[in-house]
Design an enzyme around this catalytic site. Structure first.
Site, PDB file in Angstrom:
ATOM      1  N   HIS A 144      -0.433   4.611  -0.031  1.00 19.35           N
ATOM      2  CA  HIS A 144      -1.214   5.565   0.527  1.00 19.35           C
ATOM      3  C   HIS A 144      -0.457   6.245   1.898  1.00 19.35           C
ATOM      4  O   HIS A 144      -0.368   5.305   2.741  1.00 19.35           O
ATOM      5  CB  HIS A 144      -2.684   5.224   0.634  1.00 19.35           C
ATOM      6  N   ASP A 157       0.867  -1.096   0.126  1.00 21.13           N
ATOM      7  CA  ASP A 157      -0.052   0.026  -0.058  1.00 21.13           C
ATOM      8  C   ASP A 157       0.854   1.143   0.093  1.00 21.13           C
ATOM      9  O   ASP A 157       1.791   1.264   0.714  1.00 21.13           O
ATOM     10  CB  ASP A 157      -0.949  -0.088   1.353  1.00 21.13           C
ATOM     11  N   SER A 181      -5.306  -4.216   2.151  1.00 19.64           N
ATOM     12  CA  SER A 181      -4.633  -3.862   3.268  1.00 19.64           C
ATOM     13  C   SER A 181      -5.095  -4.300   4.635  1.00 19.64           C
ATOM     14  O   SER A 181      -4.640  -4.587   5.648  1.00 19.64           O
ATOM     15  CB  SER A 181      -4.395  -2.191   3.598  1.00 19.64           C
TER      16      SER A 181
HETATM   17 CO1  B1M Z   1      -5.622   5.654  -4.096  1.00 14.94          CO
HETATM   18  N1  B1M Z   1      -7.340   4.578  -3.601  1.00 14.94           N
HETATM   19  N2  B1M Z   1      -4.829   4.116  -5.357  1.00 14.94           N
HETATM   20  N3  B1M Z   1      -4.250   6.585  -4.567  1.00 14.94           N
HETATM   21  N4  B1M Z   1      -6.626   6.920  -3.336  1.00 14.94           N
HETATM   22  C1  B1M Z   1      -8.130   5.045  -2.723  1.00 14.94           C
HETATM   23  C2  B1M Z   1      -7.825   4.544  -1.527  1.00 14.94           C
HETATM   24  C3  B1M Z   1      -9.689   4.426  -3.376  1.00 14.94           C
HETATM   25  C4  B1M Z   1     -10.661   4.380  -1.994  1.00 14.94           C
HETATM   26  C5  B1M Z   1      -9.930   5.422  -4.366  1.00 14.94           C
HETATM   27  C6  B1M Z   1     -11.418   5.123  -4.908  1.00 14.94           C
HETATM   28  O1  B1M Z   1     -11.442   4.066  -5.622  1.00 14.94           O
HETATM   29  N5  B1M Z   1     -12.374   5.604  -4.570  1.00 14.94           N
HETATM   30  C7  B1M Z   1      -9.153   3.054  -3.995  1.00 14.94           C
HETATM   31  C8  B1M Z   1      -9.156   1.810  -3.032  1.00 14.94           C
HETATM   32  C9  B1M Z   1     -10.172   0.814  -3.437  1.00 14.94           C
HETATM   33  C10 B1M Z   1     -10.103  -0.441  -2.722  1.00 14.94           C
HETATM   34  O2  B1M Z   1      -9.037  -0.848  -2.093  1.00 14.94           O
HETATM   35  N6  B1M Z   1     -11.243  -0.980  -2.582  1.00 14.94           N
HETATM   36  C11 B1M Z   1      -7.677   3.477  -4.274  1.00 14.94           C
HETATM   37  C12 B1M Z   1      -7.069   2.836  -5.489  1.00 14.94           C
HETATM   38  C13 B1M Z   1      -7.837   1.635  -6.166  1.00 14.94           C
HETATM   39  C14 B1M Z   1      -5.680   2.968  -5.803  1.00 14.94           C
HETATM   40  C15 B1M Z   1      -4.970   2.200  -6.900  1.00 14.94           C
HETATM   41  C16 B1M Z   1      -5.065   0.645  -6.828  1.00 14.94           C
HETATM   42  C17 B1M Z   1      -5.219   2.701  -8.194  1.00 14.94           C
HETATM   43  C18 B1M Z   1      -4.358   2.206  -9.327  1.00 14.94           C
HETATM   44  O3  B1M Z   1      -3.508   2.104  -9.449  1.00 14.94           O
HETATM   45  N7  B1M Z   1      -5.237   1.685 -10.533  1.00 14.94           N
HETATM   46  C19 B1M Z   1      -3.331   2.503  -6.485  1.00 14.94           C
HETATM   47  C20 B1M Z   1      -2.830   1.738  -5.362  1.00 14.94           C
HETATM   48  C21 B1M Z   1      -1.591   1.795  -5.299  1.00 14.94           C
HETATM   49  C22 B1M Z   1      -1.234   0.803  -3.987  1.00 14.94           C
HETATM   50  O4  B1M Z   1      -1.037   1.145  -2.988  1.00 14.94           O
HETATM   51  N8  B1M Z   1      -0.331  -0.195  -4.269  1.00 14.94           N
HETATM   52  C23 B1M Z   1      -3.937   4.120  -5.873  1.00 14.94           C
HETATM   53  C24 B1M Z   1      -2.824   5.083  -5.992  1.00 14.94           C
HETATM   54  C25 B1M Z   1      -3.001   6.382  -5.487  1.00 14.94           C
HETATM   55  C26 B1M Z   1      -2.256   7.445  -5.509  1.00 14.94           C
HETATM   56  C27 B1M Z   1      -0.735   7.223  -5.474  1.00 14.94           C
HETATM   57  C28 B1M Z   1      -2.392   8.193  -7.000  1.00 14.94           C
HETATM   58  C29 B1M Z   1      -2.630   8.499  -4.375  1.00 14.94           C
HETATM   59  C30 B1M Z   1      -1.757   8.284  -2.880  1.00 14.94           C
HETATM   60  C31 B1M Z   1      -0.811   9.363  -2.868  1.00 14.94           C
HETATM   61  C32 B1M Z   1      -0.126   9.161  -1.674  1.00 14.94           C
HETATM   62  O5  B1M Z   1      -0.744   8.827  -0.498  1.00 14.94           O
HETATM   63  N9  B1M Z   1       1.027   9.713  -1.373  1.00 14.94           N
HETATM   64  C33 B1M Z   1      -4.181   7.947  -4.097  1.00 14.94           C
HETATM   65  C34 B1M Z   1      -5.063   8.851  -3.492  1.00 14.94           C
HETATM   66  C35 B1M Z   1      -4.633  10.037  -3.156  1.00 14.94           C
HETATM   67  C36 B1M Z   1      -6.263   8.165  -3.155  1.00 14.94           C
HETATM   68  C37 B1M Z   1      -7.578   8.970  -2.418  1.00 14.94           C
HETATM   69  C38 B1M Z   1      -8.235   9.372  -3.492  1.00 14.94           C
HETATM   70  C39 B1M Z   1      -7.269   9.748  -1.165  1.00 14.94           C
HETATM   71  C40 B1M Z   1      -6.642   9.041  -0.001  1.00 14.94           C
HETATM   72  C41 B1M Z   1      -6.147  10.222   0.773  1.00 14.94           C
HETATM   73  O6  B1M Z   1      -5.031  10.598   1.076  1.00 14.94           O
HETATM   74  N10 B1M Z   1      -7.083  10.767   1.726  1.00 14.94           N
HETATM   75  C42 B1M Z   1      -8.423   7.552  -2.016  1.00 14.94           C
HETATM   76  C43 B1M Z   1      -9.777   7.732  -1.838  1.00 14.94           C
HETATM   77  C44 B1M Z   1     -10.355   7.502  -0.305  1.00 14.94           C
HETATM   78  O7  B1M Z   1      -9.650   7.450   0.479  1.00 14.94           O
HETATM   79  N11 B1M Z   1     -11.676   7.695  -0.242  1.00 14.94           N
HETATM   80  C45 B1M Z   1      -7.709   6.355  -2.697  1.00 14.94           C
HETATM   81  C46 B1M Z   1      -6.834  11.804   2.623  1.00 14.94           C
HETATM   82  C47 B1M Z   1      -6.293  11.084   3.727  1.00 14.94           C
HETATM   83  C48 B1M Z   1      -5.971  12.353   4.966  1.00 14.94           C
HETATM   84  O8  B1M Z   1      -7.261  10.195   4.445  1.00 14.94           O
HETATM   85  O9  B1M Z   1      -5.726   8.355   4.345  1.00 14.94           O
HETATM   86  O10 B1M Z   1      -7.990   7.890   5.053  1.00 14.94           O
HETATM   87  P1  B1M Z   1      -6.836   8.687   4.948  1.00 14.94           P
HETATM   88  O11 B1M Z   1      -6.547   8.929   6.531  1.00 14.94           O
HETATM   89  C49 B1M Z   1      -7.261   9.432   7.554  1.00 14.94           C
HETATM   90  C50 B1M Z   1      -7.989   8.574   8.281  1.00 14.94           C
HETATM   91  O12 B1M Z   1      -8.190   7.301   7.664  1.00 14.94           O
HETATM   92  C51 B1M Z   1      -7.070   8.309   9.521  1.00 14.94           C
HETATM   93  O13 B1M Z   1      -6.433   9.527   9.592  1.00 14.94           O
HETATM   94  C52 B1M Z   1      -6.512  10.223   8.488  1.00 14.94           C
HETATM   95  C53 B1M Z   1      -6.844  11.846   8.793  1.00 14.94           C
HETATM   96  O14 B1M Z   1      -8.137  11.780   9.345  1.00 14.94           O
HETATM   97  N12 B1M Z   1      -5.899   7.459   9.310  1.00 14.94           N
HETATM   98  C54 B1M Z   1      -5.310   6.860  10.344  1.00 14.94           C
HETATM   99  C55 B1M Z   1      -5.219   6.956   8.327  1.00 14.94           C
HETATM  100  N13 B1M Z   1      -3.962   5.952   8.781  1.00 14.94           N
HETATM  101  C56 B1M Z   1      -4.366   6.067   9.824  1.00 14.94           C
HETATM  102  C57 B1M Z   1      -3.477   5.576  11.022  1.00 14.94           C
HETATM  103  C58 B1M Z   1      -3.685   5.473  12.393  1.00 14.94           C
HETATM  104  C59 B1M Z   1      -4.689   6.267  12.714  1.00 14.94           C
HETATM  105  C60 B1M Z   1      -5.543   7.096  11.844  1.00 14.94           C
HETATM  106  O15 B1M Z   1      -3.111   5.198  13.238  1.00 14.94           O
HETATM  107  C61 B1M Z   1      -1.884   4.321  12.912  1.00 14.94           C
END
Ligand code: B1M
Length: 215
Positions: free
Chosen positions: A100, A98, A151
């Site tokens: 992200h 992963d 994940s």
């Molecule tokens: Co990706 N991606 N992505 N992506 N991406 C998602 C996660 C996805 C839901 C988008 C969608 O389809 N709507 C989807 C997953 C679907 C699934 O698994 N069923 C997805 C996909 C499919 C993919 C790829 C597979 C796409 C592809 O290649 N075809 C690929 C995966 C690559 C891989 O991981 N092997 C991929 C790639 C990418 C980018 C590189 C382009 C980029 C990431 C850049 C980076 O992080 N450096 C990206 C992004 C930006 C996203 C979305 C649009 C936004 C994620 C984000 O940063 N959110 C995302 C959509 C979504 O999440 N709904 C998506 C903002 C961030 C602050 O939120 O990380 O949730 P989040 O963190 C929150 C809480 O969750 C929590 O606190 C944070 C702040 O409140 N939290 C914790 C998180 N970790 C914590 C740990 C803790 C405590 C709290 O304690 C340990």
């Protein structure tokens, strides 16, 4: 567009030109954390929805993520902080497979700005590397982040591995990331892990859990 809508729009459009000026103006009106929570994360949510529904292609998602990271880097030095450390030590990693890391890095900022030491070992970390770093740095808890549905399975395997290595009593575990649900962690994973495993829906809940672990 008005300032705060423009900031949200910048994340959606991946538009960096003039970003710093807008952030500086925004900080005249509210705190860096409020800007992140209310405006920047709102933009990332739109990006996720557009990508999920096929209306946005991956390179543009990447651009949005880069603008998000630049914005957070610009705001971070202006946050109120107690970065004296010493309250306890948390290891942070995004799990194997992963990439992200925006959420994980926000957790790092919030937790380390509130008196804890954080060892952030980055993305795509297999459990072996996580446990090695945990031991080397003598951390008090392990935090794993992951956004892919895949994940959530890796996290379960990681907990099983920690059980079998006899490390579950040693390390409380914090889990977060968009694909997890509270009930999956607090029911299913809690059932499996022989130690303490907790769910954080956001960075602040991560901080509160650290407070509870160290209490
Ligand atoms: Co990706 N991606 N992505 N992506 N991406 C998602 C996660 C996805 C839901 C988008 C969608 O389809 N709507 C989807 C997953 C679907 C699934 O698994 N069923 C997805 C996909 C499919 C993919 C790829 C597979 C796409 C592809 O290649 N075809 C690929 C995966 C690559 C891989 O991981 N092997 C991929 C790639 C990418 C980018 C590189 C382009 C980029 C990431 C850049 C980076 O992080 N450096 C990206 C992004 C930006 C996203 C979305 C649009 C936004 C994620 C984000 O940063 N959110 C995302 C959509 C979504 O999440 N709904 C998506 C903002 C961030 C602050 O939120 O990380 O949730 P989040 O963190 C929150 C809480 O969750 C929590 O606190 C944070 C702040 O409140 N939290 C914790 C998180 N970790 C914590 C740990 C803790 C405590 C709290 O304690 C340990």
């Amino acid at each position: 567009l008005p300032l705060f809508e423009r900031l949200e729009r910048r994340i959606v459009d991946g538009e960096r030109n003039g970003l710093e000026d807008d952030l500086d103006a925004a900080m005249q009106e509210k705190s860096p954390l409020a800007i992140i929570n209310e405006n920047l994360l709102a933009g990332m949510k739109v990006v996720g929805d557009l990508f999920g529904s096929g209306q946005m292609q991956l390179p543009f998602v990447l651009q949005s993520a880069e603008v998000m990271k630049s914005a957070v880097a610009h705001l971070e030095p202006h946050m109120e902080k107690d970065d004296s450390g010493g309250k306890g030590k948390l290891l942070l990693a995004t799990v194997k497979g992963d990439v992200h890391d925006i959420g994980k890095n926000l957790v790092d900022i919030i937790v380390s700005n509130n008196g804890y030491d954080v060892v952030n070992i980055g993305i795509k970390q297999p459990i072996g590397a996580i446990l090695e770093a945990a031991e080397e740095h003598e951390v008090d808890a392990i935090g794993m982040s992951g956004l892919l549905v895949k994940s959530t399975v890796i996290m379960k395997e990681n907990l099983e591995e920690m059980n079998s290595r006899g490390l579950s009593e040693r390390y409380p575990v914090l889990l977060g990331g968009a694909a997890l649900t509270r009930s999956y962690v607090e029911n299913d994973l809690d059932e499996i892990y022989q130690g303490d495993v907790r769910y954080a829906k956001d960075a602040f809940e991560g901080l509160h859990l650290m407070d509870r672990v160290m209490a």
